[in-house]
Design an enzyme around this catalytic site. Sequence first.
Site, mmCIF file in Angstrom:
data_model
loop_
_atom_site.group_PDB
_atom_site.id
_atom_site.type_symbol
_atom_site.label_atom_id
_atom_site.label_comp_id
_atom_site.label_asym_id
_atom_site.label_seq_id
_atom_site.Cartn_x
_atom_site.Cartn_y
_atom_site.Cartn_z
ATOM 1 C CB ILE A 107 -62.128 76.719 5.956
ATOM 2 C CG1 ILE A 107 -63.412 76.247 5.272
ATOM 3 C CG2 ILE A 107 -62.433 77.249 7.351
ATOM 4 C CD1 ILE A 107 -64.072 75.075 5.959
ATOM 5 N N GLY A 127 -62.179 72.394 -4.377
ATOM 6 C CA GLY A 127 -62.516 73.172 -5.559
ATOM 7 C C GLY A 127 -61.365 74.065 -5.970
ATOM 8 C CD GLU A 131 -55.244 78.284 6.342
ATOM 9 O OE1 GLU A 131 -56.064 77.377 6.603
ATOM 10 O OE2 GLU A 131 -54.699 78.979 7.204
ATOM 11 C CE LYS A 188 -58.348 67.236 3.628
ATOM 12 N NZ LYS A 188 -59.684 67.204 2.982
#
Length: 433
Positions: free
Chosen positions: A136, A303, A129, A205
Site C-alpha cells: 500500500i 508478501g 515506503e 509502523k
Amino acid sequence: MKAISIGMLGLGTVGSGVVTIIENHQDKLMHQVGCPIKIKKILVNNINKPRAVEIPQELLTTNANEILEDPEIDVVIEVMGGVDHTKGYLLKALQQKKHVVTANKDLMAVYGTELHTVAAENGCDLFYEASVAGGIPILRSLVDGLASDRILKMMGIVNGTTNFILTKMTKQGAAYAEVLKEAQELGFAEADPTSDVGGLDAARKMTILATLGFSMKVDLDDVKVQGITQITEDDLKYAKQLGYTMKLLGIASRDEDDKVEVSVQPTLLPENHPLASVNDEYNAVYVFGDAVGETMFYGPGAGSLPTATSVVSDLVGVIKNMRLGVNGRSAVTPQYPKKLKSADEIFSKYFLRLHVYDEVGTFADITGIFSKHKVSFEKILQMPLKRKETAEIVLVTHHASLKDYEEILNELKDLPAVKEIKCSYRVERGERG
C-alpha cells in the site's frame, strides 16, 4: 544511457520479489527512468543456498563491503532486516554517497531521524515506503499526495498476522491459541509471533506514520501498546451482539493545539465501518485530513511481490531524482515540536465486561462509580451466569477521558460487588476526534 547499478542487502522473500520485478519489468522500468537498471551485487549469508529466483553465483557475496565500497553502485536496497547491525551498513552506504531504499520498519522506527540526517548531509535519498503496510503506497500518499492537507487522524490495520487471527476468531468462534497455530502453519505467523501479537510490529509502523503524517518526531516509546493475546471468543461474541467488530488498530490523532496521541490496541469498530470489513492478512489505513476529509488505503500488507513493488517504486523515485539532480532534498525536517496528549485529553468510548455478584444494589453501586466521574452508558447487556449468584454485565460507555476511565476501572476493582473485570477495550466511531 548509463545503467544504474544496484547493490542489494538480503535475498529472502522480499529480496527475491525485488529481483523478479527488476528482471521481468525491465522495459516498463526503462520507460519510467530512461535507463537500464542492473543488479550488480547481492549480500547473502550462504552463497550455495537454494533460492526462489535464479541468480548467477558471481552476483552473490557474503562481504557487505563489496557493495558498500563499490564506487560503481549507485543505490543500495536493504531487505535483510535487523536493526543495529543493519543501521551500520546503511550509514556507511549513505556516507559513501549511495542512495538507500529499505523495507525495514524496525530500523526506521528507531533510527529514522538519524539516518535522514546523514542522508541529507550526503545529498542522498532515503526511501522506505515498503516499511509500512507492504504494497500500500501510504507513506508516499502522506508525504506527496496529501502534502497540502493537515492530517488530523490515522487509524490503521497495519499487521496482517493479527488481522488474520482476529478474522478467524470472529468468523469461526475459535480460540486464540487454536487460530494462532493455524496462522503459523499457513505461514501468516512466525514461529515466535511475539512482535506481531504483542502489538510491537504495529507500533513501529504507527511511529513512522505519525512522524510523517503529523510532521513531528514521534518515538516508539511514545506509543501505548496492547496486543491481542488476551482476547477471548466471548469478547468477540458480545462485541458482535452489540454491533461491533474487533480489530487491532493503530491510532494516531492530533488536536487543534497539535498535541498527539499514538496507540496500538484491540479496538471495537461499528460493523458498517470500512475498516471492519478488512479481513484476513489484508491491511488498510484510514486517514482524516482537514481538507480532504476521509480517505482509505487498502491492500496486501505483506508478501514477496506486493512489498517488493513498493521497494522498486522507491527505486524508481531515487533514479528519477538522480536524473533531475535533486537527490537528498526530499527529506523534510519535522515542522512541529512533539507534544503528547495527557490522559485527560484523550477521549473515547469504552467496552467493558464485568462478572459481578448478583445481589440487591450491585448495579446501583456500579452506576454510582460511573456517575461520580460523569460517564454515562450507551449500551448495556446483563445476563445471569451458570454459577449461582453471579451475573455478567457488558456495557459500552459514552465518550470519556482516559483519565476518568482508568480511575473508574481502579474503583471497580475495589468494589466488593465486582467479582472480576473480564475485559476492557476502546470503541471507535471513526470520526476525526
